[in-house]
Design an enzyme around this catalytic site. Structure first.
Site, PDB file in Angstrom:
ATOM      1  N   SER A  31      -7.741   6.647   5.028  1.00 27.76           N
ATOM      2  CA  SER A  31      -7.895   6.501   6.485  1.00 27.76           C
ATOM      3  C   SER A  31      -7.462   7.778   7.191  1.00 27.76           C
ATOM      4  O   SER A  31      -7.895   8.069   8.294  1.00 27.76           O
ATOM      5  CB  SER A  31      -7.046   5.337   6.991  1.00 27.76           C
ATOM      6  N   HIS A  73     -11.072   0.377   0.565  1.00 28.57           N
ATOM      7  CA  HIS A  73     -10.606  -0.987   0.890  1.00 28.57           C
ATOM      8  C   HIS A  73     -11.637  -2.020   0.436  1.00 28.57           C
ATOM      9  O   HIS A  73     -11.286  -3.073  -0.107  1.00 28.57           O
ATOM     10  CB  HIS A  73     -10.406  -1.140   2.401  1.00 28.57           C
ATOM     11  N   ASP A 113      -2.480   5.813  -3.842  1.00 27.67           N
ATOM     12  CA  ASP A 113      -1.046   5.921  -3.527  1.00 27.67           C
ATOM     13  C   ASP A 113      -0.302   5.393  -4.743  1.00 27.67           C
ATOM     14  O   ASP A 113       0.204   4.267  -4.764  1.00 27.67           O
ATOM     15  CB  ASP A 113      -0.742   5.120  -2.257  1.00 27.67           C
TER      16      ASP A 113
HETATM   17  O1  PAF Z   1      -1.237   1.216   1.520  1.00 30.51           O
HETATM   18  C1  PAF Z   1      -1.100   0.622   2.602  1.00 30.51           C
HETATM   19  O2  PAF Z   1      -2.042   0.438   3.363  1.00 30.51           O
HETATM   20  C2  PAF Z   1       0.287   0.148   3.031  1.00 30.51           C
HETATM   21  O3  PAF Z   1       1.274   1.019   2.598  1.00 30.51           O
HETATM   22  C3  PAF Z   1       0.595  -1.300   2.625  1.00 30.51           C
HETATM   23  C4  PAF Z   1       0.608  -1.490   1.108  1.00 30.51           C
HETATM   24  C5  PAF Z   1      -0.428  -2.239   3.235  1.00 30.51           C
HETATM   25  C6  PAF Z   1       1.981  -1.712   3.158  1.00 30.51           C
HETATM   26  O4  PAF Z   1       2.054  -1.584   4.554  1.00 30.51           O
END
Ligand code: PAF
Length: 282
Positions: free
Chosen positions: A186, A36, A150
């Site tokens: 996470s 992040h 993802d």
């Molecule tokens: O990857 C994520 O954390 C979630 O799928 C997102 C893109 C914030 C949508 O809720």
């Protein structure tokens, strides 16, 4: 940093910015790890104003999935965001995002949402696309940052933003990995020490597949075979799918060519992991 919980507050903070300021947006479900932070840093490098949202979106979790136990660390996340120079930290409640309780309007994509993970998580990408559309309508960013980990989510959001003329550029950022190759997520914290140790097989399988793919074979099946052989050699790995597909359309390939996504979905105990790499062939 402004810590906001209401949509109208975000809208008015954005409206008060001068028109020539570029806005970078990092949507997240919180519980920040280095992955992040790397998205936030990229946004800060490329944009004048950085907005981060933290919302554990219930509509993307299926029945029996991990919504209740999904890690939540909002105080730590807001401290980290502040340290990273985030300008607006948006942490709405469920009532704020879904005030009518249930959503009538959904963003649906075509086949791209049914492939890979989508085949095993019905409704998941509809939930992701819808919440990202809602957040994008609130923040109105110039650039939106998502991780490549993802990968299907990244493609779904890129396609939605393009098809619906949402006016943002969607930037995919490289997956960050632990020293043994495990992709940062996470959900890694859910695993027992034994499962965590076993999960390194995912990256090992991807590296095996890469080796096979680079031998000059054109056969996607040979690459899949290498993935499966490696994954099933780990007793704690419960394989869900392997895919060798076109990295744009996510269509399964028989012959390697162009930009190819090699992807894995597998359980370790009750923790579902996904990972992938992209290889280019001429
Ligand atoms: O990857 C994520 O954390 C979630 O799928 C997102 C893109 C914030 C949508 O809720």
């Amino acid at each position: 940093m402004e810590l906001l919980t209401k949509k109208f507050q975000v809208r008015s903070a954005i409206n008060s910015l001068s028109n020539n300021k570029s806005i970078g947006f990092v949507p997240t479900m919180g519980s920040f790890h280095e992955g992040h932070v790397s998205l936030i840093r990229k946004a800060a490098e490329e944009c004048d104003v950085v907005v981060v949202s933290v919302f554990v979106n219930p509509t993307q979790f299926g029945i029996g999935e991990d919504l209740a136990k999904y890690p939540r660390n909002i105080d730590r996340d807001s401290c980290l965001a502040e340290e990273e120079g985030v300008d607006i930290f948006f942490a709405p409640s469920e009532e704020e995002m879904y005030p009518k309780g249930r959503q009538e309007t959904w963003v649906r994509l075509g086949e791209i949402e049914e492939k890979l993970c989508g085949a095993f998580r019905p409704g998941h990408f509809r939930g992701v696309a819808t919440v990202v559309a809602k957040l994008t309508n609130i923040v109105r960013p110039n650039k939106l940052y998502l991780g490549e980990k993802d990968f299907q989510q990244l493609r779904v959001v890129q396609r939605m933003v393009e098809d619906l003329d949402m006016g943002a550029e969607v930037i995919g950022c490289p997956t960050l990995r632990e020293p043994d190759g495990l992709a940062m997520s996470s959900r890694n914290a859910y695993m027992s020490p034994e499962e965590r140790a076993a999960a390194k097989v995912i990256y090992e399988a991807l590296m095996e597949a890469k080796k096979v793919a680079q031998t000059g074979t054109h056969s996607a099946d040979r690459v899949k075979q290498a993935l499966v052989e490696k994954l099933v050699s780990e007793p704690l790995c419960r394989l869900q799918f392997v895919s060798v597909c076109d990295s744009e359309s996510l269509e399964e390939l028989t012959r390697l060519g162009g930009s190819v996504l090699i992807a894995i979905g597998a359980y370790f105990g009750t923790t579902r992991m996904v990972d992938s790499i992209v290889l280019s062939f001429s």
